[in-house]
Write a protein that holds these residues in place. Structure first.
Motif, short mmCIF file in Angstrom:
data_model
loop_
_atom_site.label_atom_id
_atom_site.label_comp_id
_atom_site.label_asym_id
_atom_site.label_seq_id
_atom_site.Cartn_x
_atom_site.Cartn_y
_atom_site.Cartn_z
N THR A 7 0.83 -1.21 0.00
CA THR A 7 0.00 0.00 0.00
C THR A 7 0.87 1.25 0.00
OG1 THR A 7 -1.84 -1.10 1.09
CG2 THR A 7 -1.72 1.30 1.32
N LEU A 8 1.90 1.28 0.82
CA LEU A 8 2.79 2.44 0.87
C LEU A 8 3.47 2.68 -0.48
CD1 LEU A 8 4.46 1.94 4.37
CD2 LEU A 8 2.72 3.64 3.73
N VAL A 9 3.96 1.62 -1.09
CA VAL A 9 4.62 1.75 -2.39
C VAL A 9 3.62 2.22 -3.44
CG1 VAL A 9 5.82 0.50 -4.25
CG2 VAL A 9 6.44 0.08 -1.85
N LEU A 10 2.44 1.62 -3.47
CA LEU A 10 1.42 2.01 -4.43
C LEU A 10 1.05 3.48 -4.27
CD1 LEU A 10 -0.61 1.32 -6.67
CD2 LEU A 10 -2.19 0.60 -4.87
N VAL A 14 -3.45 5.55 -14.71
CA VAL A 14 -2.46 4.50 -14.47
C VAL A 14 -3.15 3.17 -14.74
CG1 VAL A 14 -1.01 3.36 -12.75
CG2 VAL A 14 -1.16 5.86 -12.79
N TYR A 15 -2.49 2.34 -15.51
CA TYR A 15 -2.98 1.01 -15.86
C TYR A 15 -2.12 -0.04 -15.18
CZ TYR A 15 -5.39 3.22 -19.83
OH TYR A 15 -6.20 3.99 -20.62
N LEU A 16 -2.63 -1.26 -15.16
CA LEU A 16 -1.82 -2.40 -14.73
C LEU A 16 -2.38 -3.68 -15.32
CD1 LEU A 16 -3.30 -4.28 -12.30
CD2 LEU A 16 -3.02 -2.13 -11.09
N GLU A 17 -1.54 -4.67 -15.36
CA GLU A 17 -1.92 -6.03 -15.76
C GLU A 17 -1.49 -6.93 -14.63
OE1 GLU A 17 -1.14 -10.09 -16.85
OE2 GLU A 17 0.42 -8.63 -16.39
N THR A 18 -2.37 -7.83 -14.23
CA THR A 18 -2.03 -8.83 -13.23
C THR A 18 -2.70 -10.13 -13.61
OG1 THR A 18 -1.81 -9.25 -10.85
CG2 THR A 18 -3.90 -8.29 -11.60
N GLY A 19 -2.43 -11.17 -12.86
CA GLY A 19 -2.94 -12.49 -13.22
C GLY A 19 -4.35 -12.77 -12.72
N THR A 20 -4.95 -13.79 -13.32
CA THR A 20 -6.29 -14.23 -12.92
C THR A 20 -6.25 -15.32 -11.86
OG1 THR A 20 -6.34 -15.87 -14.70
CG2 THR A 20 -7.29 -13.70 -15.19
N GLU A 21 -5.11 -15.97 -11.69
CA GLU A 21 -4.99 -17.08 -10.76
C GLU A 21 -5.20 -16.62 -9.32
OE1 GLU A 21 -2.67 -16.25 -13.03
OE2 GLU A 21 -2.70 -17.88 -14.46
N LEU A 67 -5.90 -5.35 -3.47
CA LEU A 67 -5.16 -4.12 -3.16
C LEU A 67 -5.51 -3.03 -4.18
CD1 LEU A 67 -2.78 -2.51 -1.75
CD2 LEU A 67 -1.34 -3.49 -3.56
N TYR A 68 -5.44 -3.36 -5.44
CA TYR A 68 -5.69 -2.36 -6.48
C TYR A 68 -7.14 -1.90 -6.44
CZ TYR A 68 -1.17 -4.08 -8.06
OH TYR A 68 0.14 -4.45 -8.11
N ALA A 69 -8.07 -2.79 -6.25
CA ALA A 69 -9.49 -2.42 -6.18
C ALA A 69 -9.74 -1.50 -4.97
CB ALA A 69 -10.37 -3.66 -6.10
N ARG A 70 -9.09 -1.79 -3.85
CA ARG A 70 -9.25 -0.94 -2.65
C ARG A 70 -8.80 0.49 -2.92
NH1 ARG A 70 -7.04 -5.05 0.40
NH2 ARG A 70 -5.04 -3.98 0.51
N MET A 125 -6.47 -3.44 -15.39
CA MET A 125 -7.14 -2.49 -14.51
C MET A 125 -6.61 -1.09 -14.80
SD MET A 125 -7.07 -4.68 -10.95
CE MET A 125 -8.53 -3.95 -10.18
N GLU A 126 -7.43 -0.09 -14.44
CA GLU A 126 -7.04 1.30 -14.63
C GLU A 126 -7.52 2.15 -13.48
OE1 GLU A 126 -8.98 3.25 -17.96
OE2 GLU A 126 -10.84 2.20 -17.53
N LEU A 127 -6.83 3.27 -13.29
CA LEU A 127 -7.22 4.25 -12.30
C LEU A 127 -7.09 5.62 -12.95
CD1 LEU A 127 -7.90 5.06 -9.34
CD2 LEU A 127 -5.42 5.25 -8.99
#
Length: 157
Positions: free
Chosen positions: A95-98, A113-120, A129-132, A153-155
């Motif tokens: 959270t601090l880094v984000l 800001v965009y990101l890609e992460t896994g579905t697993e 974390l990103y949704a929060r 995901m995007e913000l």
């Protein structure tokens, strides 16, 4: 006190953390769905790289890659290589880094800001974390293509 500052992905301890990150990505996702960057790529001119440290000990890292401008679209970047060391998990380091990276993005007039992460299941804590922090699902961005192993995901800042 946890300090977050720009750093080099080539430092020995950072290199080790990034190697663990890449190994986990390849262990949990098909090779064609692994989009993590190695230390050389993270040292590129379009990438800002940060580490979180406490008393000099590495706790985590993250990066922001500025995306190529697209006419008519907002200035944007991609979050890359978010990783917390095993011994620092559960302490709020991610959270601090984000938050630090997002503050830098705002200070540099980025609008998205965009990101890609896994579905697993392995990636569920990251998705939470990103949704929060306001990230929402979006279609593939930049050079990404639809992939059943990826969540995009995007913000909007």
């Amino acid at each position: 006190m946890i300090l977050i500052d720009r750093d080099s992905p080539h430092r020995d301890d950072v290199h080790l953390l990034l190697s663990e990150h890449l190994a986990d990505m390849f262990a949990t996702s098909p090779a064609e769905s692994v989009h993590a960057l190695d230390p050389a790529a993270l040292a590129g001119p379009d990438i800002s790289f940060w580490t979180a440290r406490e008393g000099g000990a590495l706790l985590g890292c993250g990066a922001l890659k500025v995306l190529k401008p697209v006419p008519g679209q907002a200035a944007s970047a991609e979050l890359k290589s978010m990783r917390t060391s095993a011994q620092a998990r559960g302490r709020g380091v991610a959270t601090l880094v984000l938050l630090h990276i997002l503050a830098d993005a705002r200070a540099n007039s980025l609008e998205r800001v965009y990101l890609e992460t896994g579905t697993e299941d392995y990636f569920a804590p990251a998705r939470r974390l990103y949704a929060r922090h306001g990230f929402t699902d979006c279609p593939p961005f930049a050079d990404y293509r639809p992939d059943p192993n990826s969540v995009f995901m995007e913000l909007q800042l």
